[in-house]
Design a protein around this motif. Structure first.
Motif, PDB file in Angstrom:
ATOM      1  N   ASN A 182       0.812  -1.210   0.000  1.00 22.82           N
ATOM      2  CA  ASN A 182       0.000   0.000   0.000  1.00 22.82           C
ATOM      3  C   ASN A 182       0.849   1.266   0.000  1.00 22.82           C
ATOM      4  O   ASN A 182       0.551   2.221  -0.716  1.00 22.82           O
ATOM      5  CB  ASN A 182      -0.945  -0.009   1.202  1.00 22.82           C
ATOM      6  N   ALA A 183       1.902   1.257   0.793  1.00 25.96           N
ATOM      7  CA  ALA A 183       2.778   2.426   0.832  1.00 25.96           C
ATOM      8  C   ALA A 183       3.396   2.669  -0.543  1.00 25.96           C
ATOM      9  O   ALA A 183       3.463   3.809  -1.030  1.00 25.96           O
ATOM     10  CB  ALA A 183       3.871   2.218   1.883  1.00 25.96           C
ATOM     11  N   GLU A 184       3.806   1.578  -1.190  1.00 25.29           N
ATOM     12  CA  GLU A 184       4.418   1.723  -2.511  1.00 25.29           C
ATOM     13  C   GLU A 184       3.395   2.183  -3.550  1.00 25.29           C
ATOM     14  O   GLU A 184       3.703   3.020  -4.408  1.00 25.29           O
ATOM     15  CB  GLU A 184       5.079   0.396  -2.926  1.00 25.29           C
ATOM     16  N   ASP A 199       9.794   9.755 -11.389  1.00 25.64           N
ATOM     17  CA  ASP A 199       9.497   9.150 -10.090  1.00 25.64           C
ATOM     18  C   ASP A 199       8.580   7.943 -10.237  1.00 25.64           C
ATOM     19  O   ASP A 199       8.819   6.891  -9.636  1.00 25.64           O
ATOM     20  CB  ASP A 199       8.820  10.180  -9.179  1.00 25.64           C
ATOM     21  N   ALA A 200       7.535   8.112 -11.026  1.00 23.42           N
ATOM     22  CA  ALA A 200       6.556   7.026 -11.172  1.00 23.42           C
ATOM     23  C   ALA A 200       7.241   5.761 -11.680  1.00 23.42           C
ATOM     24  O   ALA A 200       7.046   4.671 -11.129  1.00 23.42           O
ATOM     25  CB  ALA A 200       5.443   7.443 -12.128  1.00 23.42           C
ATOM     26  N   GLY A 206      10.840  -0.380  -8.586  1.00 21.08           N
ATOM     27  CA  GLY A 206      11.223  -0.877  -7.261  1.00 21.08           C
ATOM     28  C   GLY A 206      10.139  -1.747  -6.646  1.00 21.08           C
ATOM     29  O   GLY A 206      10.425  -2.779  -6.021  1.00 21.08           O
ATOM     30  N   HIS A 207       8.913  -1.343  -6.863  1.00 15.27           N
ATOM     31  CA  HIS A 207       7.775  -2.080  -6.314  1.00 15.27           C
ATOM     32  C   HIS A 207       7.744  -3.507  -6.870  1.00 15.27           C
ATOM     33  O   HIS A 207       7.610  -4.479  -6.121  1.00 15.27           O
ATOM     34  CB  HIS A 207       6.487  -1.339  -6.673  1.00 15.27           C
ATOM     35  N   ARG A 212       9.175  -9.306  -6.486  1.00 19.68           N
ATOM     36  CA  ARG A 212       9.879 -10.464  -7.050  1.00 19.68           C
ATOM     37  C   ARG A 212      10.793 -11.113  -6.018  1.00 19.68           C
ATOM     38  O   ARG A 212      10.808 -12.338  -5.857  1.00 19.68           O
ATOM     39  CB  ARG A 212      10.701 -10.031  -8.260  1.00 19.68           C
ATOM     40  N   ILE A 213      11.541 -10.268  -5.310  1.00 13.59           N
ATOM     41  CA  ILE A 213      12.483 -10.797  -4.315  1.00 13.59           C
ATOM     42  C   ILE A 213      11.717 -11.514  -3.200  1.00 13.59           C
ATOM     43  O   ILE A 213      12.108 -12.599  -2.755  1.00 13.59           O
ATOM     44  CB  ILE A 213      13.358  -9.657  -3.766  1.00 13.59           C
ATOM     45  N   GLU A 214      10.613 -10.916  -2.777  1.00 10.56           N
ATOM     46  CA  GLU A 214       9.768 -11.544  -1.776  1.00 10.56           C
ATOM     47  C   GLU A 214       9.324 -12.940  -2.230  1.00 10.56           C
ATOM     48  O   GLU A 214       9.398 -13.912  -1.474  1.00 10.56           O
ATOM     49  CB  GLU A 214       8.521 -10.677  -1.551  1.00 10.56           C
TER      50      GLU A 214
END
Lengths: 226, 226
Positions: A182-184, A199-200, A206-207, A212-214
DNA sequence: TGACACAGGATTGGATCCAAAATCTAGGCC
DNA sequence: GGCCTAGATTTTGGATCCAATCCTGTGTCA
Protein backbone atom coordinates in the motif's frame (compact mmCIF):
# COMPACT_ATOMS: atom_id res chain seq x y z
CA UNK A 1 -28.18 -30.36 -26.12
CA UNK A 2 -31.36 -28.30 -26.22
CA UNK A 3 -30.32 -26.25 -23.23
CA UNK A 4 -27.18 -25.45 -25.13
CA UNK A 5 -28.90 -22.77 -27.11
CA UNK A 6 -29.92 -21.09 -23.89
CA UNK A 7 -26.41 -21.04 -22.57
CA UNK A 8 -25.51 -19.74 -25.96
CA UNK A 9 -27.97 -16.91 -25.57
CA UNK A 10 -26.60 -16.12 -22.14
CA UNK A 11 -23.11 -15.74 -23.42
CA UNK A 12 -24.25 -13.97 -26.52
CA UNK A 13 -22.93 -16.45 -29.05
CA UNK A 14 -19.95 -18.66 -28.59
CA UNK A 15 -17.34 -17.35 -30.95
CA UNK A 16 -13.76 -18.49 -30.50
CA UNK A 17 -12.83 -15.17 -28.93
CA UNK A 18 -15.56 -15.67 -26.37
CA UNK A 19 -14.40 -19.19 -25.62
CA UNK A 20 -10.88 -17.86 -25.19
CA UNK A 21 -12.15 -15.23 -22.76
CA UNK A 22 -14.03 -17.91 -20.85
CA UNK A 23 -11.01 -20.18 -20.56
CA UNK A 24 -8.69 -17.30 -19.73
CA UNK A 25 -11.04 -16.34 -16.96
CA UNK A 26 -11.11 -19.89 -15.58
CA UNK A 27 -7.32 -19.87 -15.43
CA UNK A 28 -7.19 -16.43 -13.81
CA UNK A 29 -9.75 -17.52 -11.21
CA UNK A 30 -7.59 -20.56 -10.51
CA UNK A 31 -10.41 -22.88 -11.42
CA UNK A 32 -7.94 -24.27 -13.91
CA UNK A 33 -4.59 -24.75 -12.21
CA UNK A 34 -1.12 -25.51 -13.57
CA UNK A 35 -1.05 -29.13 -14.67
CA UNK A 36 -4.78 -29.34 -15.26
CA UNK A 37 -5.88 -30.85 -18.52
CA UNK A 38 -8.43 -29.12 -20.72
CA UNK A 39 -10.78 -31.37 -22.68
CA UNK A 40 -12.23 -29.80 -25.76
CA UNK A 41 -15.51 -31.66 -25.44
CA UNK A 42 -15.99 -30.50 -21.84
CA UNK A 43 -15.60 -26.86 -22.68
CA UNK A 44 -17.69 -27.15 -25.82
CA UNK A 45 -20.55 -28.78 -23.92
CA UNK A 46 -20.33 -26.24 -21.11
CA UNK A 47 -20.70 -23.38 -23.57
CA UNK A 48 -23.16 -25.11 -25.84
CA UNK A 49 -20.86 -24.88 -28.80
CA UNK A 50 -19.06 -27.37 -30.96
CA UNK A 51 -15.44 -28.28 -30.43
CA UNK A 52 -14.27 -26.12 -33.29
CA UNK A 53 -14.29 -22.71 -31.61
CA UNK A 54 -12.77 -24.36 -28.55
CA UNK A 55 -9.89 -25.56 -30.64
CA UNK A 56 -9.33 -22.10 -32.06
CA UNK A 57 -9.50 -20.62 -28.58
CA UNK A 58 -6.92 -23.10 -27.32
CA UNK A 59 -4.59 -22.09 -30.15
CA UNK A 60 -4.91 -18.47 -29.09
CA UNK A 61 -4.24 -19.27 -25.46
CA UNK A 62 -1.29 -21.40 -26.51
CA UNK A 63 0.25 -18.41 -28.28
CA UNK A 64 -0.42 -16.38 -25.14
CA UNK A 65 1.43 -18.89 -23.01
CA UNK A 66 -1.65 -19.73 -20.96
CA UNK A 67 -1.86 -23.30 -22.22
CA UNK A 68 0.54 -25.78 -23.75
CA UNK A 69 -0.21 -28.42 -26.33
CA UNK A 70 1.10 -31.84 -27.22
CA UNK A 71 -0.06 -33.41 -30.44
CA UNK A 72 -2.91 -35.85 -29.87
CA UNK A 73 -2.52 -35.38 -26.14
CA UNK A 74 -4.38 -32.14 -25.72
CA UNK A 75 -4.03 -28.93 -23.79
CA UNK A 76 -2.80 -28.35 -20.26
CA UNK A 77 -2.19 -25.32 -18.10
CA UNK A 78 1.61 -25.09 -17.94
CA UNK A 79 3.55 -25.34 -14.69
CA UNK A 80 6.14 -22.62 -14.22
CA UNK A 81 9.35 -23.07 -12.27
CA UNK A 82 10.48 -20.51 -9.72
CA UNK A 83 13.14 -19.35 -12.11
CA UNK A 84 10.65 -18.81 -14.89
CA UNK A 85 8.39 -16.75 -12.65
CA UNK A 86 11.43 -14.80 -11.49
CA UNK A 87 12.33 -13.94 -15.07
CA UNK A 88 8.74 -12.97 -15.83
CA UNK A 89 8.91 -10.53 -12.93
CA UNK A 90 12.17 -9.15 -14.30
CA UNK A 91 10.39 -8.64 -17.60
CA UNK A 92 7.65 -6.80 -15.75
CA UNK A 93 10.23 -4.61 -14.01
CA UNK A 94 11.41 -3.44 -17.38
CA UNK A 95 8.21 -3.34 -19.42
CA UNK A 96 5.71 -1.87 -17.02
CA UNK A 97 7.63 1.36 -16.34
CA UNK A 98 7.60 1.81 -20.11
CA UNK A 99 3.85 1.27 -20.27
CA UNK A 100 3.42 3.70 -17.40
CA UNK A 101 5.55 6.33 -19.12
CA UNK A 102 3.46 5.99 -22.27
CA UNK A 103 0.22 6.18 -20.36
CA UNK A 104 0.98 8.75 -17.68
CA UNK A 105 0.80 11.97 -19.73
CA UNK A 106 -2.54 10.90 -21.18
CA UNK A 107 -4.29 10.04 -17.92
CA UNK A 108 -7.14 12.42 -17.13
CA UNK A 109 -8.20 13.76 -13.76
CA UNK A 110 -11.06 11.28 -13.91
CA UNK A 111 -8.57 8.49 -14.32
CA UNK A 112 -6.69 9.75 -11.28
CA UNK A 113 -9.87 9.78 -9.23
CA UNK A 114 -10.65 6.25 -10.34
CA UNK A 115 -7.19 5.07 -9.34
CA UNK A 116 -7.46 6.80 -5.96
CA UNK A 117 -10.73 4.98 -5.45
CA UNK A 118 -9.24 1.61 -6.35
CA UNK A 119 -6.34 2.14 -3.98
CA UNK A 120 -8.71 3.16 -1.19
CA UNK A 121 -10.68 -0.02 -1.74
CA UNK A 122 -7.49 -2.05 -1.56
CA UNK A 123 -6.66 -0.49 1.80
CA UNK A 124 -10.17 -1.03 3.16
CA UNK A 125 -10.27 -4.60 2.07
CA UNK A 126 -9.23 -7.69 3.95
CA UNK A 127 -10.28 -10.35 1.47
CA UNK A 128 -7.28 -11.82 -0.32
CA UNK A 129 -9.09 -12.82 -3.48
CA UNK A 130 -10.52 -9.36 -3.82
CA UNK A 131 -7.05 -7.93 -3.23
CA UNK A 132 -5.65 -9.77 -6.23
CA UNK A 133 -8.36 -8.29 -8.39
CA UNK A 134 -7.96 -4.74 -7.13
CA UNK A 135 -4.18 -4.86 -7.27
CA UNK A 136 -4.41 -5.85 -10.91
CA UNK A 137 -6.96 -3.15 -11.54
CA UNK A 138 -4.69 -0.56 -9.95
CA UNK A 139 -1.60 -1.42 -11.95
CA UNK A 140 -3.25 -2.04 -15.30
CA UNK A 141 -5.35 1.05 -14.63
CA UNK A 142 -2.26 3.20 -14.51
CA UNK A 143 -1.32 1.87 -17.97
CA UNK A 144 -4.82 2.20 -19.37
CA UNK A 145 -4.17 5.35 -21.39
CA UNK A 146 -1.37 3.65 -23.29
CA UNK A 147 -2.86 2.47 -26.52
CA UNK A 148 0.11 0.63 -27.94
CA UNK A 149 -1.33 -2.78 -28.55
CA UNK A 150 1.82 -4.91 -28.47
CA UNK A 151 2.84 -3.37 -25.17
CA UNK A 152 -0.58 -3.72 -23.58
CA UNK A 153 -0.91 -7.28 -24.76
CA UNK A 154 2.48 -8.21 -23.42
CA UNK A 155 1.92 -6.69 -20.01
CA UNK A 156 -1.44 -8.41 -19.70
CA UNK A 157 0.17 -11.67 -20.72
CA UNK A 158 2.84 -11.41 -18.04
CA UNK A 159 0.17 -10.80 -15.40
CA UNK A 160 -1.98 -13.66 -16.68
CA UNK A 161 0.70 -16.27 -16.76
CA UNK A 162 1.78 -15.62 -13.17
CA UNK A 163 -1.67 -15.10 -11.70
CA UNK A 164 -1.75 -18.55 -10.09
CA UNK A 165 1.57 -17.95 -8.35
CA UNK A 166 0.57 -14.47 -7.18
CA UNK A 167 -2.49 -16.01 -5.61
CA UNK A 168 -0.51 -18.78 -3.98
CA UNK A 169 1.93 -16.27 -2.56
CA UNK A 170 -0.71 -13.94 -1.19
CA UNK A 171 -2.65 -16.83 0.29
CA UNK A 172 0.49 -18.18 1.88
CA UNK A 173 2.01 -15.28 3.68
CA UNK A 174 1.84 -12.22 1.52
CA UNK A 175 -0.71 -10.78 3.90
CA UNK A 176 1.98 -9.43 6.18
CA UNK A 177 3.50 -7.43 3.35
CA UNK A 178 0.24 -5.70 2.51
CA UNK A 179 1.16 -2.45 4.23
CA UNK A 180 4.37 -2.25 2.21
CA UNK A 181 2.38 -2.74 -0.98
CA UNK A 182 0.00 0.00 0.00
CA UNK A 183 2.78 2.43 0.83
CA UNK A 184 4.42 1.72 -2.51
CA UNK A 185 1.14 2.11 -4.35
CA UNK A 186 0.69 5.49 -2.67
CA UNK A 187 4.12 6.62 -3.84
CA UNK A 188 3.35 5.52 -7.39
CA UNK A 189 -0.08 7.07 -7.37
CA UNK A 190 1.21 10.42 -6.07
CA UNK A 191 3.82 10.53 -8.79
CA UNK A 192 1.18 9.66 -11.36
CA UNK A 193 -1.08 12.45 -10.16
CA UNK A 194 1.87 14.90 -10.22
CA UNK A 195 2.56 13.56 -13.73
CA UNK A 196 6.13 12.95 -12.63
CA UNK A 197 7.14 10.22 -15.03
CA UNK A 198 10.65 9.76 -13.65
CA UNK A 199 9.50 9.15 -10.09
CA UNK A 200 6.56 7.03 -11.17
CA UNK A 201 8.75 4.76 -13.25
CA UNK A 202 11.36 4.46 -10.49
CA UNK A 203 8.83 3.66 -7.78
CA UNK A 204 7.02 1.16 -9.99
CA UNK A 205 10.22 -0.61 -10.92
CA UNK A 206 11.22 -0.88 -7.26
CA UNK A 207 7.78 -2.08 -6.31
CA UNK A 208 7.88 -4.94 -8.80
CA UNK A 209 11.48 -5.77 -7.91
CA UNK A 210 10.74 -6.05 -4.22
CA UNK A 211 7.71 -8.21 -4.93
CA UNK A 212 9.88 -10.46 -7.05
CA UNK A 213 12.48 -10.80 -4.31
CA UNK A 214 9.77 -11.54 -1.78
CA UNK A 215 8.42 -14.29 -4.01
CA UNK A 216 11.89 -15.81 -4.14
CA UNK A 217 11.71 -16.23 -0.37
CA UNK A 218 8.66 -18.45 -0.63
CA UNK A 219 9.69 -21.51 -2.60
CA UNK A 220 6.64 -23.37 -1.32
CA UNK A 221 4.57 -21.28 -3.72
CA UNK A 222 6.06 -23.29 -6.56
CA UNK A 223 5.47 -26.72 -5.05
CA UNK A 224 3.08 -29.28 -6.43
CA UNK A 225 -0.45 -27.89 -6.48
CA UNK A 226 -2.07 -30.82 -4.67
CA UNK B 1 -7.36 -31.60 -55.61
CA UNK B 2 -5.57 -34.83 -56.30
CA UNK B 3 -2.18 -33.16 -56.33
CA UNK B 4 -2.95 -31.93 -52.84
CA UNK B 5 -1.81 -35.13 -51.24
CA UNK B 6 1.51 -34.80 -52.95
CA UNK B 7 2.08 -31.29 -51.65
CA UNK B 8 1.06 -32.70 -48.34
CA UNK B 9 3.73 -35.32 -48.57
CA UNK B 10 6.30 -32.68 -49.49
CA UNK B 11 5.60 -30.63 -46.44
CA UNK B 12 5.35 -33.67 -44.26
CA UNK B 13 1.74 -33.22 -43.24
CA UNK B 14 -0.02 -29.93 -42.86
CA UNK B 15 -0.73 -29.53 -39.20
CA UNK B 16 -1.80 -26.15 -37.88
CA UNK B 17 1.66 -25.52 -36.47
CA UNK B 18 3.11 -26.12 -39.90
CA UNK B 19 0.64 -23.76 -41.52
CA UNK B 20 1.51 -21.15 -38.92
CA UNK B 21 5.20 -21.57 -39.68
CA UNK B 22 4.47 -21.24 -43.38
CA UNK B 23 2.48 -18.03 -42.93
CA UNK B 24 4.95 -16.58 -40.47
CA UNK B 25 7.66 -17.18 -43.00
CA UNK B 26 5.69 -15.47 -45.75
CA UNK B 27 5.32 -12.41 -43.54
CA UNK B 28 8.98 -12.39 -42.53
CA UNK B 29 10.02 -12.66 -46.19
CA UNK B 30 7.75 -9.72 -46.94
CA UNK B 31 5.73 -11.77 -49.37
CA UNK B 32 2.82 -10.80 -47.19
CA UNK B 33 3.02 -7.09 -46.40
CA UNK B 34 1.16 -4.90 -43.93
CA UNK B 35 -2.36 -4.38 -45.19
CA UNK B 36 -2.42 -7.59 -47.22
CA UNK B 37 -5.42 -9.79 -46.79
CA UNK B 38 -5.04 -13.50 -46.12
CA UNK B 39 -7.69 -15.77 -47.62
CA UNK B 40 -8.09 -19.07 -45.84
CA UNK B 41 -8.96 -20.94 -49.02
CA UNK B 42 -5.83 -19.67 -50.80
CA UNK B 43 -3.49 -20.88 -48.11
CA UNK B 44 -5.35 -24.16 -47.69
CA UNK B 45 -5.14 -24.89 -51.41
CA UNK B 46 -1.49 -23.90 -51.56
CA UNK B 47 -0.64 -26.35 -48.80
CA UNK B 48 -3.04 -29.03 -49.90
CA UNK B 49 -4.91 -28.93 -46.63
CA UNK B 50 -8.40 -27.99 -45.62
CA UNK B 51 -9.28 -24.56 -44.23
CA UNK B 52 -9.42 -25.84 -40.69
CA UNK B 53 -5.71 -25.94 -39.84
CA UNK B 54 -5.38 -22.59 -41.60
CA UNK B 55 -7.96 -21.12 -39.27
CA UNK B 56 -6.14 -22.44 -36.24
CA UNK B 57 -2.85 -21.12 -37.58
CA UNK B 58 -4.38 -17.68 -38.09
CA UNK B 59 -5.58 -17.68 -34.50
CA UNK B 60 -2.05 -18.39 -33.33
CA UNK B 61 -0.59 -15.66 -35.48
CA UNK B 62 -3.26 -13.29 -34.24
CA UNK B 63 -2.18 -13.91 -30.66
CA UNK B 64 1.39 -13.29 -31.80
CA UNK B 65 0.46 -9.95 -33.28
CA UNK B 66 1.41 -11.01 -36.80
CA UNK B 67 -2.14 -10.85 -38.12
CA UNK B 68 -5.31 -9.06 -37.11
CA UNK B 69 -8.85 -10.32 -37.45
CA UNK B 70 -12.25 -8.78 -37.94
CA UNK B 71 -15.29 -10.96 -37.61
CA UNK B 72 -16.47 -12.20 -41.00
CA UNK B 73 -13.92 -9.98 -42.68
CA UNK B 74 -10.90 -12.16 -42.34
CA UNK B 75 -7.26 -11.78 -41.52
CA UNK B 76 -4.86 -9.04 -42.52
CA UNK B 77 -1.25 -8.27 -41.82
CA UNK B 78 -1.45 -5.26 -39.50
CA UNK B 79 0.02 -1.89 -40.38
CA UNK B 80 2.10 -0.33 -37.63
CA UNK B 81 2.49 3.38 -37.09
CA UNK B 82 5.89 4.95 -36.53
CA UNK B 83 5.02 5.41 -32.88
CA UNK B 84 4.11 1.77 -32.46
CA UNK B 85 7.38 0.63 -34.01
CA UNK B 86 9.20 3.11 -31.80
CA UNK B 87 7.62 1.61 -28.69
CA UNK B 88 8.40 -1.90 -29.88
CA UNK B 89 12.03 -0.88 -30.15
CA UNK B 90 11.87 0.55 -26.63
CA UNK B 91 10.53 -2.79 -25.49
CA UNK B 92 13.46 -4.47 -27.21
CA UNK B 93 15.88 -2.10 -25.49
CA UNK B 94 14.63 -3.35 -22.17
CA UNK B 95 13.91 -7.00 -22.84
CA UNK B 96 16.84 -8.08 -24.95
CA UNK B 97 19.54 -7.12 -22.44
CA UNK B 98 17.64 -9.32 -20.00
CA UNK B 99 17.60 -12.21 -22.47
CA UNK B 100 21.29 -11.68 -23.08
CA UNK B 101 22.05 -11.69 -19.36
CA UNK B 102 20.17 -14.95 -18.95
CA UNK B 103 21.89 -16.51 -21.92
CA UNK B 104 25.44 -15.18 -21.63
CA UNK B 105 26.76 -17.37 -18.79
CA UNK B 106 25.49 -20.48 -20.54
CA UNK B 107 27.00 -19.83 -23.96
CA UNK B 108 29.73 -22.31 -24.82
CA UNK B 109 32.96 -21.70 -26.70
CA UNK B 110 31.30 -23.32 -29.69
CA UNK B 111 28.50 -20.79 -29.49
CA UNK B 112 31.08 -18.01 -29.43
CA UNK B 113 32.76 -19.40 -32.52
CA UNK B 114 29.42 -19.63 -34.27
CA UNK B 115 28.62 -16.02 -33.42
CA UNK B 116 32.03 -14.87 -34.62
CA UNK B 117 31.34 -16.66 -37.87
CA UNK B 118 27.94 -15.03 -38.29
CA UNK B 119 29.39 -11.60 -37.65
CA UNK B 120 32.19 -12.24 -40.14
CA UNK B 121 29.61 -13.19 -42.75
CA UNK B 122 27.70 -9.99 -42.06
CA UNK B 123 30.83 -7.95 -42.66
CA UNK B 124 31.69 -9.82 -45.84
CA UNK B 125 28.23 -9.51 -47.24
CA UNK B 126 26.78 -6.79 -49.39
CA UNK B 127 23.33 -8.21 -50.01
CA UNK B 128 20.70 -6.42 -47.97
CA UNK B 129 18.25 -9.28 -47.74
CA UNK B 130 20.97 -11.57 -46.53
CA UNK B 131 21.99 -8.92 -44.00
CA UNK B 132 18.54 -8.93 -42.41
CA UNK B 133 18.78 -12.67 -41.96
CA UNK B 134 22.29 -12.66 -40.53
CA UNK B 135 21.60 -9.72 -38.23
CA UNK B 136 18.68 -11.61 -36.78
CA UNK B 137 20.77 -14.74 -36.48
CA UNK B 138 23.46 -12.81 -34.63
CA UNK B 139 21.17 -11.22 -32.07
CA UNK B 140 18.90 -14.17 -31.44
CA UNK B 141 22.01 -16.33 -31.41
CA UNK B 142 23.36 -14.43 -28.45
CA UNK B 143 20.13 -15.21 -26.58
CA UNK B 144 20.02 -18.82 -27.69
CA UNK B 145 21.20 -20.30 -24.42
CA UNK B 146 18.35 -18.66 -22.52
CA UNK B 147 15.66 -21.27 -22.18
CA UNK B 148 12.97 -19.17 -20.57
CA UNK B 149 10.11 -19.67 -22.93
CA UNK B 150 8.06 -16.53 -22.24
CA UNK B 151 11.13 -14.36 -22.72
CA UNK B 152 12.27 -16.10 -25.90
CA UNK B 153 8.79 -15.99 -27.35
CA UNK B 154 8.41 -12.31 -26.60
CA UNK B 155 11.75 -11.34 -28.10
CA UNK B 156 11.01 -13.33 -31.24
CA UNK B 157 7.62 -11.69 -31.46
CA UNK B 158 9.08 -8.20 -31.28
CA UNK B 159 11.48 -9.04 -34.08
CA UNK B 160 8.76 -10.63 -36.20
CA UNK B 161 6.29 -7.81 -35.96
CA UNK B 162 8.83 -5.19 -37.05
CA UNK B 163 10.55 -7.26 -39.72
CA UNK B 164 8.83 -5.47 -42.59
CA UNK B 165 9.90 -2.06 -41.28
CA UNK B 166 13.46 -3.20 -40.67
CA UNK B 167 13.60 -4.34 -44.26
CA UNK B 168 12.13 -1.08 -45.54
CA UNK B 169 14.64 0.91 -43.53
CA UNK B 170 17.66 -1.09 -44.66
CA UNK B 171 16.51 -0.99 -48.28
CA UNK B 172 15.98 2.73 -48.07
CA UNK B 173 19.19 4.08 -46.65
CA UNK B 174 20.30 1.94 -43.78
CA UNK B 175 23.19 0.81 -45.91
CA UNK B 176 25.27 3.80 -44.91
CA UNK B 177 24.97 2.86 -41.27
CA UNK B 178 26.24 -0.66 -41.78
CA UNK B 179 29.72 0.07 -40.46
CA UNK B 180 28.24 1.44 -37.22
CA UNK B 181 26.18 -1.72 -36.82
CA UNK B 182 29.25 -3.85 -37.35
CA UNK B 183 31.30 -1.88 -34.83
CA UNK B 184 28.54 -2.20 -32.28
CA UNK B 185 28.17 -5.91 -32.97
CA UNK B 186 31.89 -6.29 -32.38
CA UNK B 187 31.63 -4.55 -29.02
CA UNK B 188 28.74 -6.77 -28.00
CA UNK B 189 30.43 -9.92 -29.22
CA UNK B 190 33.67 -9.14 -27.40
CA UNK B 191 31.78 -8.58 -24.16
CA UNK B 192 29.90 -11.83 -24.72
CA UNK B 193 33.12 -13.75 -25.26
CA UNK B 194 34.63 -12.14 -22.13
CA UNK B 195 31.40 -13.14 -20.38
CA UNK B 196 31.10 -9.54 -19.20
CA UNK B 197 27.38 -9.28 -18.68
CA UNK B 198 27.40 -5.63 -17.62
CA UNK B 199 29.19 -4.43 -20.74
CA UNK B 200 27.26 -6.72 -23.02
CA UNK B 201 23.93 -5.49 -21.73
CA UNK B 202 25.01 -1.86 -21.94
CA UNK B 203 26.33 -2.14 -25.49
CA UNK B 204 23.28 -4.07 -26.64
CA UNK B 205 20.89 -1.55 -25.14
CA UNK B 206 22.75 1.31 -26.81
CA UNK B 207 22.83 -0.55 -30.10
CA UNK B 208 19.06 -1.01 -30.14
CA UNK B 209 18.46 2.55 -28.94
CA UNK B 210 20.58 4.05 -31.71
CA UNK B 211 18.83 1.88 -34.28
CA UNK B 212 15.49 3.10 -32.98
CA UNK B 213 16.53 6.73 -33.19
CA UNK B 214 17.81 6.18 -36.71
CA UNK B 215 14.48 4.68 -37.70
CA UNK B 216 12.76 7.78 -36.38
CA UNK B 217 14.71 9.83 -38.90
CA UNK B 218 13.21 7.89 -41.80
CA UNK B 219 9.46 8.48 -41.67
CA UNK B 220 9.15 7.31 -45.28
CA UNK B 221 9.63 3.76 -43.99
CA UNK B 222 6.15 3.95 -42.53
CA UNK B 223 4.43 5.26 -45.64
CA UNK B 224 1.94 3.33 -47.72
CA UNK B 225 3.52 0.11 -48.99
CA UNK B 226 2.47 0.56 -52.60
C1' DT C 1 3.31 -62.03 -8.66
C1' DG C 2 4.88 -58.99 -12.06
C1' DA C 3 5.56 -57.52 -16.63
C1' DC C 4 4.27 -57.29 -21.29
C1' DA C 5 0.79 -57.32 -25.09
C1' DC C 6 -3.41 -56.52 -27.00
C1' DA C 7 -7.96 -54.57 -27.37
C1' DG C 8 -11.45 -51.26 -26.44
C1' DG C 9 -12.74 -46.65 -25.26
C1' DA C 10 -11.72 -41.92 -25.18
C1' DT C 11 -9.77 -37.84 -27.19
C1' DT C 12 -7.69 -35.11 -30.53
C1' DG C 13 -6.77 -33.86 -35.66
C1' DG C 14 -8.58 -33.05 -40.22
C1' DA C 15 -12.21 -32.80 -44.01
C1' DT C 16 -16.54 -31.72 -45.65
C1' DC C 17 -20.97 -29.54 -45.40
C1' DC C 18 -24.16 -25.81 -44.27
C1' DA C 19 -25.32 -21.08 -42.46
C1' DA C 20 -24.33 -16.20 -41.80
C1' DA C 21 -22.16 -12.10 -42.99
C1' DA C 22 -19.76 -9.04 -46.07
C1' DT C 23 -18.39 -7.47 -50.51
C1' DC C 24 -19.32 -6.73 -55.27
C1' DT C 25 -22.29 -5.82 -59.10
C1' DA C 26 -25.99 -4.39 -61.65
C1' DG C 27 -30.01 -1.98 -62.14
C1' DG C 28 -33.27 1.53 -61.04
C1' DC C 29 -34.35 6.03 -59.38
C1' DC C 30 -33.67 10.85 -58.52
C1' DG D 1 -24.66 11.35 -64.42
C1' DG D 2 -24.39 10.03 -59.66
C1' DC D 3 -26.28 7.65 -55.74
C1' DC D 4 -28.78 4.27 -53.51
C1' DT D 5 -30.73 -0.31 -53.16
C1' DA D 6 -31.30 -5.24 -53.94
C1' DG D 7 -29.55 -9.52 -55.31
C1' DA D 8 -25.59 -12.63 -56.38
C1' DT D 9 -21.09 -14.10 -55.27
C1' DT D 10 -17.43 -14.65 -52.25
C1' DT D 11 -15.60 -15.53 -47.81
C1' DT D 12 -15.71 -16.54 -43.15
C1' DG D 13 -17.92 -19.03 -38.95
C1' DG D 14 -19.81 -23.21 -36.96
C1' DA D 15 -21.39 -28.19 -36.81
C1' DT D 16 -20.89 -32.81 -37.83
C1' DC D 17 -18.48 -36.80 -39.48
C1' DC D 18 -14.43 -39.81 -40.02
C1' DA D 19 -9.51 -41.06 -39.16
C1' DA D 20 -5.44 -41.30 -36.31
C1' DT D 21 -3.41 -41.50 -31.89
C1' DC D 22 -3.21 -42.13 -27.06
C1' DC D 23 -4.65 -43.98 -22.60
C1' DT D 24 -6.49 -47.75 -19.82
C1' DG D 25 -7.83 -51.98 -18.30
C1' DT D 26 -7.61 -56.70 -18.76
C1' DG D 27 -5.64 -61.05 -19.69
C1' DT D 28 -1.91 -64.12 -20.46
C1' DC D 29 2.51 -65.98 -19.80
C1' DA D 30 6.92 -66.38 -17.66
Amino acid sequence: MTEAKQTDADTGGATSARVATYLRDLILRDELKPGDRIRQEDIAARLGASRLPVREALRMLEAEGLTEHARHKGARVPRLSMHEVDVIYRMRERLEPLALAESLPLLTDDDHARLEDVQRRIEDNGDLDRFLELDREFHLGTYSACHIDPLNAMVARLWNSTQHYRRAYVAMGGRSRMWVVNAEHRLILDAVVRRDSTDAERFLEGHIRRTRIELGHHPAVFGEPS
